[in-house]
Design a protein around this motif. Structure first.
Motif, PDB file in Angstrom:
ATOM      1  N   VAL A 359       8.190   1.243   6.998  1.00 27.36           N
ATOM      2  CA  VAL A 359       8.185   2.650   6.581  1.00 27.36           C
ATOM      3  C   VAL A 359       7.698   2.798   5.143  1.00 27.36           C
ATOM      4  N   GLN A 360       8.169   1.904   4.278  1.00 29.30           N
ATOM      5  CA  GLN A 360       7.757   1.972   2.865  1.00 29.30           C
ATOM      6  C   GLN A 360       6.252   1.775   2.735  1.00 29.30           C
ATOM      7  N   LYS A 361       5.701   0.831   3.525  1.00 22.38           N
ATOM      8  CA  LYS A 361       4.245   0.574   3.474  1.00 22.38           C
ATOM      9  C   LYS A 361       3.465   1.837   3.853  1.00 22.38           C
ATOM     10  N   LEU A 362       3.953   2.512   4.905  1.00 20.92           N
ATOM     11  CA  LEU A 362       3.250   3.724   5.359  1.00 20.92           C
ATOM     12  C   LEU A 362       3.398   4.853   4.341  1.00 20.92           C
ATOM     13  N   MET A 363       4.580   4.939   3.709  1.00 22.29           N
ATOM     14  CA  MET A 363       4.768   5.994   2.699  1.00 22.29           C
ATOM     15  C   MET A 363       3.884   5.729   1.473  1.00 22.29           C
ATOM     16  N   ASP A 364       3.774   4.457   1.096  1.00 20.63           N
ATOM     17  CA  ASP A 364       2.883   4.107  -0.027  1.00 20.63           C
ATOM     18  C   ASP A 364       1.443   4.488   0.310  1.00 20.63           C
ATOM     19  N   LEU A 365       1.060   4.235   1.561  1.00 20.46           N
ATOM     20  CA  LEU A 365      -0.301   4.572   2.001  1.00 20.46           C
ATOM     21  C   LEU A 365      -0.517   6.085   1.923  1.00 20.46           C
ATOM     22  N   LEU A 366       0.448   6.854   2.423  1.00 20.85           N
ATOM     23  CA  LEU A 366       0.329   8.311   2.366  1.00 20.85           C
ATOM     24  C   LEU A 366       0.220   8.784   0.917  1.00 20.85           C
ATOM     25  N   ASP A 367       0.983   8.146   0.049  1.00 20.93           N
ATOM     26  CA  ASP A 367       0.972   8.523  -1.362  1.00 20.93           C
ATOM     27  C   ASP A 367      -0.418   8.416  -1.973  1.00 20.93           C
ATOM     28  N   ARG A 368      -1.155   7.403  -1.494  1.00 21.27           N
ATOM     29  CA  ARG A 368      -2.507   7.190  -2.037  1.00 21.27           C
ATOM     30  C   ARG A 368      -3.478   8.265  -1.549  1.00 21.27           C
ATOM     31  N   HIS A 369      -3.044   9.039  -0.550  1.00 15.32           N
ATOM     32  CA  HIS A 369      -3.970  10.018   0.044  1.00 15.32           C
ATOM     33  C   HIS A 369      -3.470  11.456  -0.052  1.00 15.32           C
TER      34      HIS A 369
END
Length: 607
Positions: A359-369
């Motif tokens: 979940v953290q990996k996906l949230m970090d990814l969303l943050d970049r976009h």
């Protein structure tokens, strides 16, 4: 040029009774002229009327037959010559020649027929009518195992002929599939994988046939997966890999073949390509990276192939795909998020992934976009989060990890696909989570945006999901504050409209939410319920024989709650509800019948 005119004249006069030698001289002259200027010579041949003469020269026993077929093959390289070849009656004698034993005659005849069929509806029809395809498929079968150069050349020409014959024509492709050409072609590929020209022809033929559903079923019974992966491993050139990819993509849509490709080791090849091309800015490498990662995601769409690669979350493939998410390549981020969404197709996998920090990996990814982000990446990451939020045990964990807040950052998005996934993710997260539902339901910005999207007539998906989330916020929070926020934002009319949806599940969700509104905040919502003509809608739902039992039940529960409001009670009384409800007392569904009795008593008391 004079020689050519002379030869054409001579051919016309002497074709019936000339000696083989003089004929041969004329034909050589034509071949020479065609080699120097094919187009101009072809025009002269057409004007001279010699094409009709060729039909009589195509005799199995004539020594000149191969040359005549060669000339036809050469002139048919021009688009404008294909129909005249058909009109001159050349197809039936050419198809007859397919039965002869002479390899040179077979080779030139195959070329002639293949060229006439190229992009020509008339050519294909004529060959079909004369039964040419059947004979060629039989030749492929009998020559398949021969590896001498002459046989391989003939096989290449026959493959090319069938390809031109059936290209982009579903009917003729189906005909070839029914003749059993697929197992033969797969066998050919296995035996002749050293022969580049023949291999290429096989691949183009596969690409031609692989789009058809019926072909995939036949391919699944061969060892195509193994042969293609074996061939793929040998390729160095980009174009050759691209050709194999073009066959793999349509075949991999079939779940049986997906598993075969995984078992044949395709995934390892794809991961290797990704590793080699990820940091390159060469056009070919970027294209290869995209194709390989897209194909990887496609393989994960099959339940068995996906589960095999997940390996209880310990699989090296799964681990490698995880490493794509923090990558700097948008293509890999996208493929990584889509792959996670595909792995997240059963509760066991979802629970394992959430427990292991995905979940953290996906949230970090969303943050970049968030700012001017890549829409496809946003959509994919939200899809993955939505799927992960389905198991009950994951919801609280994801909420406390801050997923709702991460998702809300995309409320400003004007892209319907992102809006749709954002709504779905929030709806999954708050299912049976009262506290989270209350928190989100009191978020005025969110509720106002939902009300706005409930009017997105151009995007039925976004409109439906907004309505469902509005209803879910009330149903799961059962909170007066949430209801007041929704009333103030103008959401009531949308919930009333939702009660008339064509989908029973949405109708039901709306009725339950409206019943909670009537039970908890009737005075606040009274005016809006009246303006939205809720009472009339309930009368219609109860009178309609097509309404599902649960719709009738919840409509009656809602009526009982609404009569606590004076204006709404008046409306109920003015609409002869008692008659409709009396009929429902004998409804075949016991729960509906019981509720009808209770409702009748309530209405009788109030009146």
């Amino acid at each position: 040029a004079d020689n050519l005119s002379e030869a054409l004249k001579k051919l016309k006069i002497t074709s019936t009774d000339s000696t083989a030698d003089s004929l041969e001289g004329c034909l050589d002259c034509l071949l020479q002229a065609l080699a120097q200027n094919n187009m101009e010579t072809s025009e002269k041949i057409q004007k001279s009327g010699v094409l009709q003469v060729f039909a009589s020269l195509l005799m199995p026993q004539s020594p000149c037959t191969a040359k005549v077929a060669n000339i036809i093959a050469e002139v048919a390289r021009n688009e404008f010559m294909r129909n005249p070849c058909v009109d001159a009656g050349l197809i039936p004698p050419l198809v007859q020649l397919l039965n002869c034993k002479d390899q040179e005659v077979l080779l030139q005849t195959g070329r002639a027929l293949g060229n006439i069929c190229y992009d020509s509806h008339e050519g294909r029809n004529a060959v079909d009518h004369a039964g040419g395809a059947h004979i060629v498929v039989d030749h492929l079968r009998s020559l398949c195992s021969k590896t001498d150069p002459a046989s391989e050349k003939l096989l290449t020409v026959f493959c090319g002929m069938l390809m031109n014959y059936s290209n982009e024509n579903d009917t003729l492709q189906s005909q070839l599939i029914n003749m059993g050409v697929i197992p033969t072609l797969v066998k050919l590929l296995g035996i002749h994988c050293q022969n580049a020209a023949l291999t290429e022809m096989c691949l183009v033929a596969f690409g031609n046939l692989a789009e058809l559903e019926t072909s995939k079923e036949q391919f699944a019974y061969t060892n195509i997966a193994e042969e293609l992966v074996k061939l793929f491993k040998k390729q160095i050139e980009h174009d050759k890999k691209e050709m194999i990819f073009e066959v793999l993509a349509p075949l991999a849509e079939n779940d049986v073949i997906k598993l075969q490709l995984v078992e044949a080791g395709l995934v390892e090849c794809l991961l290797e390509i990704v590793q080699k091309t990820v940091d390159s800015d060469k056009e070919d490498d970027i294209a290869e990276l995209k194709t390989a990662s897209d194909l990887m995601v496609l393989l994960l769409l099959g339940d068995e192939s996906m589960q095999k690669l997940f390996e209880g979350g310990k699989g090296s493939v799964f681990q490698r795909v995880l490493s794509w998410i923090p990558s700097n390549s948008h293509q890999l981020q996208l493929a990584g998020a889509l792959a996670i969404a595909n792995f997240a197709r059963n509760d066991g996998n979802c629970i394992h992934m959430v427990d292991n920090g995905i979940v953290q990996k996906l949230m970090d990814l969303l943050d970049r976009h968030v700012e001017d982000g890549n829409v496809t990446v946003q959509h994919a990451a939200l899809s993955a989060l939505r799927n992960l939020a389905i198991p009950v045990v994951n919801k609280a964990k994801m909420l406390s990890a801050g997923v709702a807040e991460a998702v809300l950052k995309f409320l400003r998005s004007e892209m319907p696909p992102v809006q749709f996934k954002l709504l779905g993710t929030l709806r999954m997260l708050i299912d049976a989570q009262a506290e989270a539902a209350e928190q989100l339901g009191k978020n005025v910005k969110l509720v106002e945006r939902l009300v706005e999207w409930c009017e997105a007539k151009d995007h039925a998906g976004v409109m439906g999901e907004s309505n469902r989330l509005l209803s879910a916020l009330i149903r799961h929070s059962k909170s007066k504050d949430v209801i007041r926020t929704i009333v103030q934002s103008g959401g009531i009319k949308h919930l009333v409209t939702m009660a008339t949806s064509e989908h029973v599940i949405m109708q039901n969700e709306a009725l339950v939410a409206l019943a909670l509104i009537a039970a908890l905040e009737l005075v606040t919502a009274e005016k809006d319920l009246e303006n939205a003509q809720l009472v009339q809608i309930l009368h219609r739902l109860l009178s309609d024989d097509r309404s599902a039992p649960e719709i009738k039940y919840n409509s009656m529960v809602l009526i009982c709650a609404l009569i606590g409001s004076e204006p709404l009670q008046k409306e109920v009384q003015s609409m002869a509800f008692l008659e409709v409800i009396a009929k429902l007392r004998s409804h075949e569904n016991k729960t509906v019948a019981q509720q009808a009795s209770l409702t009748e008593q309530r209405l009788a008391v109030e009146s």
